[in-house]
Each structure stands twice: as C-alpha cells, then as structure tokens.
Motif scaffolding. Sequence first.
Motif, PDB file in Angstrom:
ATOM      1  N   ASN A  15      -0.597  -1.141  -2.821  1.00 17.03           N
ATOM      2  CA  ASN A  15      -1.133  -2.489  -2.942  1.00 17.03           C
ATOM      3  C   ASN A  15      -1.371  -3.076  -1.556  1.00 17.03           C
ATOM      4  N   ASN A  16      -2.649  -3.286  -1.209  1.00 14.40           N
ATOM      5  CA  ASN A  16      -3.037  -3.938   0.045  1.00 14.40           C
ATOM      6  C   ASN A  16      -2.412  -3.314   1.285  1.00 14.40           C
ATOM      7  N   ARG A  17      -2.139  -2.026   1.245  1.00 13.11           N
ATOM      8  CA  ARG A  17      -1.539  -1.294   2.367  1.00 13.11           C
ATOM      9  C   ARG A  17      -0.220  -1.903   2.824  1.00 13.11           C
ATOM     10  N   LYS A  18       0.442  -2.671   1.960  1.00 11.06           N
ATOM     11  CA  LYS A  18       1.706  -3.328   2.302  1.00 11.06           C
ATOM     12  C   LYS A  18       2.872  -2.824   1.448  1.00 11.06           C
ATOM     13  N   ASP A  65      10.193   2.393  -4.427  1.00 13.76           N
ATOM     14  CA  ASP A  65       9.304   1.321  -3.985  1.00 13.76           C
ATOM     15  C   ASP A  65       9.397   1.236  -2.468  1.00 13.76           C
ATOM     16  N   LEU A  66       8.245   1.254  -1.805  1.00 17.18           N
ATOM     17  CA  LEU A  66       8.174   1.209  -0.350  1.00 17.18           C
ATOM     18  C   LEU A  66       7.488  -0.078   0.095  1.00 17.18           C
ATOM     19  N   ALA A  67       7.829  -0.541   1.299  1.00 13.49           N
ATOM     20  CA  ALA A  67       7.169  -1.718   1.871  1.00 13.49           C
ATOM     21  C   ALA A  67       6.976  -1.479   3.363  1.00 13.49           C
ATOM     22  N   GLY A  68       5.962  -2.113   3.913  1.00 13.34           N
ATOM     23  CA  GLY A  68       5.653  -1.998   5.336  1.00 13.34           C
ATOM     24  C   GLY A  68       4.153  -1.965   5.533  1.00 13.34           C
TER      25      GLY A  68
END
Length: 94
Positions: A15-18, A65-68
């Motif tokens: 999602n949105n590269r985020k 789930d990943l974030a960054g």
Amino acid sequence: MEEKQIGKAHKLVINNRKTSMVTGVLDVLSFDLNEILLETEQGMLMVKGSDMHVNRLNLEKGEVDLAGNIDSIAYSDAHVQGKQGERLFSKLFR
C-alpha cells in the motif's frame, strides 16, 4: 473467474510503498532498518527500503505486516536448507 493456485498459497500486498501485508510466510530470516528477508511458500523474499519494521508477525498463520519506505522487492526460488542456506546468505549479504 476462478483463481488457480500453483504451489502453496502466498500473497503480497503493498500500500503506497509504505506498508505491506505478506501471507504464506514460513520464517523471518533477518531484518534491520534497511532490509527484511522472509522465507515464503514461493521462495525467499527480500524487501529493501529505509526505516523498515516488522509490525505484526504470526508464523502460525504465516502472516507478516511490514512498514517503512519500500524501495524494492526481490524473490529467489532458493529455500534455506542447512549448509546450502548458509551459502545463499553469504551470497546475498556480500
């Protein structure tokens, strides 16, 4: 239209590269702020970026789930198996 699955179930949603949601995860092999390496049902998955975090991990369900700030995603068909896996890591991290 019916979806046919080849091999075992694996899904990658970005999602949105985020943020990213990954299913079919067998193991988290390594992670730091710039790179996360996952073993999935479809092979090795390397996610590169900056300020990377593993927000949620459930290996029983095979979900992560990943974030960054996601810059790149790469798959490899190699699966980790003992000494062969160690050679794969030495090649990846040179």
